[in-house]
Design a protein around this motif. Structure first.
Motif, PDB file in Angstrom:
ATOM      1  N   UNK A   1      26.346  32.048  92.169  1.00 42.21           N
ATOM      2  CA  UNK A   1      26.856  33.398  92.442  1.00 42.21           C
ATOM      3  C   UNK A   1      26.873  34.200  91.145  1.00 42.21           C
ATOM      4  N   UNK A   2      26.217  35.348  91.160  1.00 39.88           N
ATOM      5  CA  UNK A   2      26.217  36.266  90.011  1.00 39.88           C
ATOM      6  C   UNK A   2      27.075  37.464  90.356  1.00 39.88           C
ATOM      7  N   UNK A   3      28.049  37.748  89.503  1.00 40.49           N
ATOM      8  CA  UNK A   3      28.901  38.922  89.663  1.00 40.49           C
ATOM      9  C   UNK A   3      28.640  39.876  88.509  1.00 40.49           C
ATOM     10  N   UNK A   4      28.895  41.156  88.764  1.00 38.95           N
ATOM     11  CA  UNK A   4      28.592  42.204  87.793  1.00 38.95           C
ATOM     12  C   UNK A   4      29.813  43.104  87.633  1.00 38.95           C
ATOM     13  N   UNK A   5      30.146  43.407  86.379  1.00 37.12           N
ATOM     14  CA  UNK A   5      31.229  44.339  86.080  1.00 37.12           C
ATOM     15  C   UNK A   5      30.647  45.446  85.200  1.00 37.12           C
ATOM     16  N   UNK A   6      30.478  46.648  85.748  1.00 37.39           N
ATOM     17  CA  UNK A   6      29.916  47.729  84.940  1.00 37.39           C
ATOM     18  C   UNK A   6      30.854  48.106  83.802  1.00 37.39           C
ATOM     19  N   UNK A   7      30.266  48.572  82.713  1.00 37.99           N
ATOM     20  CA  UNK A   7      31.060  48.981  81.546  1.00 37.99           C
ATOM     21  C   UNK A   7      31.695  50.344  81.807  1.00 37.99           C
ATOM     22  N   UNK A   8      32.467  50.443  82.889  1.00 38.82           N
ATOM     23  CA  UNK A   8      33.117  51.688  83.280  1.00 38.82           C
ATOM     24  C   UNK A   8      34.132  52.125  82.243  1.00 38.82           C
ATOM     25  N   UNK A   9      34.947  51.192  81.817  1.00 40.08           N
ATOM     26  CA  UNK A   9      35.964  51.456  80.788  1.00 40.08           C
ATOM     27  C   UNK A   9      35.817  50.374  79.728  1.00 40.08           C
ATOM     28  N   UNK A  10      35.449  50.782  78.531  1.00 34.08           N
ATOM     29  CA  UNK A  10      35.161  49.859  77.441  1.00 34.08           C
ATOM     30  C   UNK A  10      36.022  50.256  76.256  1.00 34.08           C
ATOM     31  N   UNK A  11      36.945  49.384  75.863  1.00 30.50           N
ATOM     32  CA  UNK A  11      37.837  49.679  74.745  1.00 30.50           C
ATOM     33  C   UNK A  11      37.910  48.470  73.823  1.00 30.50           C
ATOM     34  N   UNK A  12      38.282  48.722  72.587  1.00 33.96           N
ATOM     35  CA  UNK A  12      38.430  47.617  71.653  1.00 33.96           C
ATOM     36  C   UNK A  12      39.191  48.044  70.421  1.00 33.96           C
ATOM     37  N   UNK A  13      39.619  47.038  69.695  1.00 35.53           N
ATOM     38  CA  UNK A  13      40.300  47.291  68.433  1.00 35.53           C
ATOM     39  C   UNK A  13      40.114  46.095  67.521  1.00 35.53           C
ATOM     40  N   UNK A  14      40.358  46.345  66.239  1.00 33.68           N
ATOM     41  CA  UNK A  14      40.252  45.276  65.247  1.00 33.68           C
ATOM     42  C   UNK A  14      41.384  45.429  64.256  1.00 33.68           C
ATOM     43  N   UNK A  15      41.640  44.356  63.546  1.00 28.45           N
ATOM     44  CA  UNK A  15      42.616  44.360  62.473  1.00 28.45           C
ATOM     45  C   UNK A  15      42.037  43.489  61.362  1.00 28.45           C
ATOM     46  N   UNK A  16      42.346  43.826  60.133  1.00 27.61           N
ATOM     47  CA  UNK A  16      41.848  43.004  59.037  1.00 27.61           C
ATOM     48  C   UNK A  16      41.264  43.780  57.888  1.00 27.61           C
ATOM     49  N   UNK A  17      41.635  45.001  57.725  1.00 27.56           N
ATOM     50  CA  UNK A  17      41.148  45.783  56.594  1.00 27.56           C
ATOM     51  C   UNK A  17      40.138  46.826  57.000  1.00 27.56           C
ATOM     52  N   UNK A  18      40.001  47.859  56.179  1.00 24.83           N
ATOM     53  CA  UNK A  18      39.151  48.985  56.549  1.00 24.83           C
ATOM     54  C   UNK A  18      37.653  48.707  56.487  1.00 24.83           C
ATOM     55  N   UNK A  19      37.226  47.732  55.730  1.00 25.81           N
ATOM     56  CA  UNK A  19      35.799  47.507  55.576  1.00 25.81           C
ATOM     57  C   UNK A  19      35.385  46.112  56.018  1.00 25.81           C
ATOM     58  N   UNK A  20      36.128  45.544  56.932  1.00 21.73           N
ATOM     59  CA  UNK A  20      35.829  44.211  57.397  1.00 21.73           C
ATOM     60  C   UNK A  20      34.572  44.217  58.252  1.00 21.73           C
ATOM     61  N   UNK A  21      33.552  43.449  57.887  1.00 21.58           N
ATOM     62  CA  UNK A  21      32.366  43.361  58.735  1.00 21.58           C
ATOM     63  C   UNK A  21      32.652  42.454  59.922  1.00 21.58           C
ATOM     64  N   UNK A  22      32.278  42.899  61.101  1.00 21.68           N
ATOM     65  CA  UNK A  22      32.477  42.073  62.288  1.00 21.68           C
ATOM     66  C   UNK A  22      31.619  40.827  62.150  1.00 21.68           C
ATOM     67  N   UNK A  23      32.152  39.667  62.467  1.00 20.32           N
ATOM     68  CA  UNK A  23      31.409  38.416  62.262  1.00 20.32           C
ATOM     69  C   UNK A  23      30.345  38.186  63.315  1.00 20.32           C
ATOM     70  N   UNK A  24      29.378  37.389  62.950  1.00 15.14           N
ATOM     71  CA  UNK A  24      28.463  36.833  63.935  1.00 15.14           C
ATOM     72  C   UNK A  24      29.177  35.612  64.483  1.00 15.14           C
TER      73      UNK A  24
END
Length: 147
Positions: free
Chosen positions: A116-139
């Motif tokens: 079974x494959x289900x799909x959730x459209x990116x209708x509402x997409x939010x995010x946040x980070x913490x850890x300094x102003x120039x923190x590179x997001x990790x791989x």
């Protein structure tokens, strides 16, 4: 103490390409559930595989659900979290004409059949980070992208 930074929709979408594991939150008659899932970002939606007998397959389609993705670095006290809110529905059939599954990822970590494959459209997409102003997001998973 670092300040929380709101992520743009583009940053959130980019972070969704760094891993294949998240958590889905949905409501059942027995109360709320949160389950880990493997996912793939396809077009403007999250696609999830599940089994026909799962609570997600039973109560997810047609319902508003939330999918969470995150990464935490406990040593450096930094991390990010992305939420996708949307109405869950069926995804495109990913089988070949002979009934076999096409290689469209992700490969579920949990055993058993997950047709079974289900799909959730990116209708509402939010995010946040913490850890300094120039923190590179990790791989996160080695799939290859960071900032």
């Amino acid at each position: 103490m670092d300040t929380l930074v709101e992520l743009t929709a583009a940053e959130c979408r980019d972070l969704l390409t760094t891993d294949t594991v998240g958590r889905v939150g949905f409501v059942t008659p027995h109360g709320p559930r949160i389950v880990p899932v493997n996912y793939v970002l396809r077009d403007d939606a999250i696609e999830i595989r599940t089994s026909p007998t799962s609570e997600l397959a039973t109560y997810g389609p047609g319902a508003r659900i939330v999918v969470e993705f995150d990464h935490l670095d406990t040593e450096r006290h930094r991390g990010w979290s992305v939420l996708v809110h949307g109405t869950c529905g069926p995804a495109e059939d990913h089988r070949n004409g002979d009934g076999r599954e096409r290689d469209v990822g992700p490969v579920p970590w949990a055993g058993g059949e997950r047709p079974i494959w289900l799909r959730v459209p990116l209708t509402e997409l939010t995010g946040r980070r913490v850890g300094g102003p120039h923190w590179p997001h990790p791989v996160v998973s080695g799939r290859g992208r960071g900032y």
